[in-house]
Motif scaffolding. Structure first.
Motif, mmCIF file in Angstrom:
data_model
loop_
_atom_site.group_PDB
_atom_site.id
_atom_site.type_symbol
_atom_site.label_atom_id
_atom_site.label_comp_id
_atom_site.label_asym_id
_atom_site.label_seq_id
_atom_site.Cartn_x
_atom_site.Cartn_y
_atom_site.Cartn_z
ATOM 1 N N LEU B 97 -14.355 -2.995 23.198
ATOM 2 C CA LEU B 97 -15.680 -3.567 23.444
ATOM 3 C C LEU B 97 -16.012 -3.648 24.932
ATOM 4 C CD1 LEU B 97 -15.897 -6.215 20.620
ATOM 5 C CD2 LEU B 97 -17.512 -4.361 21.042
ATOM 6 N N PHE B 98 -14.988 -3.681 25.764
ATOM 7 C CA PHE B 98 -15.238 -3.676 27.207
ATOM 8 C C PHE B 98 -15.720 -2.298 27.642
ATOM 9 C CE2 PHE B 98 -12.098 -7.378 28.144
ATOM 10 C CZ PHE B 98 -13.047 -8.266 27.681
ATOM 11 N N VAL B 99 -15.187 -1.275 26.993
ATOM 12 C CA VAL B 99 -15.679 0.081 27.249
ATOM 13 C C VAL B 99 -17.150 0.163 26.816
ATOM 14 C CG1 VAL B 99 -15.435 2.516 26.629
ATOM 15 C CG2 VAL B 99 -13.392 1.145 27.046
ATOM 16 N N ALA B 100 -17.440 -0.435 25.668
ATOM 17 C CA ALA B 100 -18.829 -0.434 25.169
ATOM 18 C C ALA B 100 -19.775 -1.112 26.153
ATOM 19 C CB ALA B 100 -18.898 -1.135 23.812
ATOM 20 N N LEU B 101 -19.333 -2.248 26.721
ATOM 21 C CA LEU B 101 -20.179 -2.983 27.658
ATOM 22 C C LEU B 101 -20.408 -2.182 28.934
ATOM 23 C CD1 LEU B 101 -18.869 -6.631 27.441
ATOM 24 C CD2 LEU B 101 -21.173 -5.834 26.924
ATOM 25 N N ARG B 102 -19.327 -1.590 29.412
ATOM 26 C CA ARG B 102 -19.379 -0.807 30.644
ATOM 27 C C ARG B 102 -20.288 0.409 30.471
ATOM 28 N NH1 ARG B 102 -19.444 0.816 34.894
ATOM 29 N NH2 ARG B 102 -17.909 1.568 36.385
ATOM 30 N N GLU B 103 -20.301 0.963 29.274
ATOM 31 C CA GLU B 103 -21.055 2.201 29.042
ATOM 32 C C GLU B 103 -22.288 1.958 28.173
ATOM 33 O OE1 GLU B 103 -20.283 4.486 30.918
ATOM 34 O OE2 GLU B 103 -18.292 3.788 31.479
ATOM 35 N N ARG B 104 -22.847 0.766 28.303
ATOM 36 C CA ARG B 104 -24.005 0.448 27.449
ATOM 37 C C ARG B 104 -25.149 1.443 27.581
ATOM 38 N NH1 ARG B 104 -27.299 -3.719 28.791
ATOM 39 N NH2 ARG B 104 -27.401 -4.861 26.872
ATOM 40 N N ASP B 105 -25.458 1.857 28.800
ATOM 41 C CA ASP B 105 -26.578 2.781 28.988
ATOM 42 C C ASP B 105 -26.337 4.069 28.206
ATOM 43 O OD1 ASP B 105 -27.556 0.903 30.624
ATOM 44 O OD2 ASP B 105 -27.205 1.993 32.491
ATOM 45 N N GLU B 106 -25.091 4.534 28.320
ATOM 46 C CA GLU B 106 -24.679 5.763 27.660
ATOM 47 C C GLU B 106 -24.891 5.677 26.146
ATOM 48 O OE1 GLU B 106 -23.540 9.230 29.106
ATOM 49 O OE2 GLU B 106 -23.285 7.409 30.312
ATOM 50 N N MET B 107 -24.640 4.492 25.609
ATOM 51 C CA MET B 107 -24.620 4.327 24.163
ATOM 52 C C MET B 107 -25.939 3.875 23.556
ATOM 53 S SD MET B 107 -21.560 4.754 22.533
ATOM 54 C CE MET B 107 -22.189 6.385 22.910
ATOM 55 N N LYS B 108 -26.888 3.505 24.396
ATOM 56 C CA LYS B 108 -28.095 2.832 23.911
ATOM 57 C C LYS B 108 -28.822 3.607 22.814
ATOM 58 C CE LYS B 108 -29.968 -0.570 27.005
ATOM 59 N NZ LYS B 108 -30.628 -0.782 28.280
ATOM 60 N N ARG B 109 -29.083 4.877 23.105
ATOM 61 C CA ARG B 109 -29.832 5.700 22.163
ATOM 62 C C ARG B 109 -29.077 5.783 20.831
ATOM 63 N NH1 ARG B 109 -29.092 10.619 20.840
ATOM 64 N NH2 ARG B 109 -27.483 10.871 22.416
ATOM 65 N N ARG B 110 -27.798 6.053 20.956
ATOM 66 C CA ARG B 110 -26.971 6.224 19.770
ATOM 67 C C ARG B 110 -26.867 4.936 18.955
ATOM 68 N NH1 ARG B 110 -22.514 10.756 19.737
ATOM 69 N NH2 ARG B 110 -22.258 10.807 17.493
ATOM 70 N N PHE B 111 -26.749 3.795 19.661
ATOM 71 C CA PHE B 111 -26.735 2.500 18.987
ATOM 72 C C PHE B 111 -27.965 2.353 18.111
ATOM 73 C CE2 PHE B 111 -24.051 0.051 22.284
ATOM 74 C CZ PHE B 111 -22.923 0.273 21.532
ATOM 75 N N ARG B 112 -29.090 2.658 18.712
ATOM 76 C CA ARG B 112 -30.364 2.492 18.010
ATOM 77 C C ARG B 112 -30.398 3.338 16.745
ATOM 78 N NH1 ARG B 112 -33.229 1.724 22.853
ATOM 79 N NH2 ARG B 112 -33.234 3.940 23.264
#
Lengths: 196, 196
Positions: B97-112
Motif C-alpha cells: 500500500l505504500f507503493v500504491a500511495l507513492r504511485e497514486r498518480d500512476e494508478m489513478k486512471r486504472r483505479f477509476r
C-alpha cells in the motif's frame, strides 16, 4: 530570452502536472518557448533543475521554522505559527513545494548535502514544539512525540494531493482549521475544567 | 518456479526500495531469481505489475471502509475503527500500500476503471463519518468536513514516509495515538463539561 526564474516556474508547473519522471527537458523547453539546447545554459540535468525548483522555498521554510522554534512564544502559539508558515509556503511557492514533496526520495541525498537543516532536522523542530508543550503542561502527556509530529506533518503535507490555489478555502483558513483541530487534540483536557 | 504471489511480493519490495520509475523488470527478475522472459508470462508490463501489487490490498481496505461506514456504530467509534483499519492494512500489506500511495498518480486512471470504489469515494467515506459525528452532536460543528477528512487521511497516509514495520510502535499503538488525537480534536468540547 527566458531568465532562470521563468524557467524554474515553467519547470515546476510541468513537473507538477506531468510528474518529474514522465516530464522531459523538451516539455520544459516547450513550456518556456525556447530551444532545448538553450535550456542547458541554465542547468546541467533534469535533476539539477528539480533541485533549483525546490532550493529556495525549502531554505526559506526551514529558516522560518528555526525562527519559530527559537522564539519566546508559548508552545501552542508556536504550533499555530508553524502550521500557518508551513501552509503559506505551499501557497507562496505553488507548485514548487508540492513537487518537492512528490519527489522527496529523489532529493533526499541532495538535501542532506546542500542544506544546513535536513528533513530530519525539520521534523525535529516539530517534535521540539510538541515536547515543549508537554513540558509546559499545555499539551497532554499521554501521546508519543514522534507519532504526533509525523501526524501533524502528514496532515499538512497531504495538501499536495488535494490543495487547489483557486479553491474554496485560502491556506490561512485551512491553517486555522488544522490549528483548531491539532490544538484541541493536544490540549491537556482536565486542566481546563479545574477552577483557578 | 515462482508463483504470482511471490512475484508480487518481490516486486512490491523492489518498487518500495528503488522507486517504481527507477526499478526495471530485470531488477524484479533478479529479486525473484528467475529469467526476465519468464516474468512476462505473469504480466504484460511494469504498469500491469504495479496494478497487481495494489489491487487486492486496495480492494480490501475499500470494502472494510464501506462496511464501517454502513455499520450502526456511533461516529466516534466508526472513526476509531476506520483509523485502525486503514493503518492495519498498511501493515498487513507491507509495503504494497505504500507503493500504491507513492504511485497514486500512476494508478489513478486504472483505479477509476477497475474498482467500484474510487479514491474520491474512499475520501467521501471519511467525510461521511465526520458529517455524521457533527450531526449527532459528538463532533464540533465549526470545522470544515473536507479539510478535516483530508487532514485525517494525510495524518495516516504520511506513514509511507516514516513507518517501519520493525519499529518501536505497532500499527495498533499508532492507531490508538491518532484516534486519541483526532477524537479529542473533533470532540464538541463544552458538552463534556456541562452536567447531565
Amino acid at each position: 530570452m527566458a531568465n532562470l526564474e521563468e524557467i524554474i516556474a515553467a519547470a515546476a508547473k510541468v513537473f507538477r502536472t506531468k510528474g518529474y519522471h514522465a516530464a522531459t527537458v523538451q516539455d520544459i523547453a516547450d513550456a518556456v518557448g525556447i530551444l532545448k539546447g538553450s535550456l542547458y545554459h541554465h542547468f546541467k540535468s533534469k535533476e539539477d533543475l528539480l533541485y533549483l525548483i525546490v532550493k529556495e522555498p525549502i531554505a526559506r521554510i526551514y529558516a522560518t521554522m528555526a525562527d519559530i522554534v527559537a522564539s519566546e512564544s508559548p508552545p501552542a502559539e508556536k504550533l499555530r505559527r508553524a502550521i500557518l508558515a508551513h501552509l503559506e509556503a505551499f501557497d507562496q511557492h505553488y507548485p514548487h513545494l508540492f513537487v518537492a514533496l512528490r519527489e522527496r526520495d529523489e532529493m533526499k541525498r541532495r538535501f542532506r548535502e546542500q542544506f544546513k537543516l535536513s528533513p530530519t532536522q525539520y521534523e525535529r523542530c516539530w517534535q521540539q514544539i510538541v515536547r515543549e508543550g508537554i513540558k509546559s503542561g499545555d499539551f497532554r502527556p499521554d501521546l508519543d512525540v514522534h507519532v504526533v509530529s509525523y501526524g501533524l506533518l502528514g496532515m499538512l503535507n497531504w495538501l499536495h494531493t488535494w490543495y487547489d490555489p483557486r479553491g474554496r478555502l485560502s491556506v490561512r483558513e485551512i491553517a486555522d482549521q488544522f490549528s483548531a483541530l491539532a490544538l484541541a487534540g493536544l490540549a491537556r483536557g482536565p486542566r481546563r475544567t479545574r477552577p483557578g
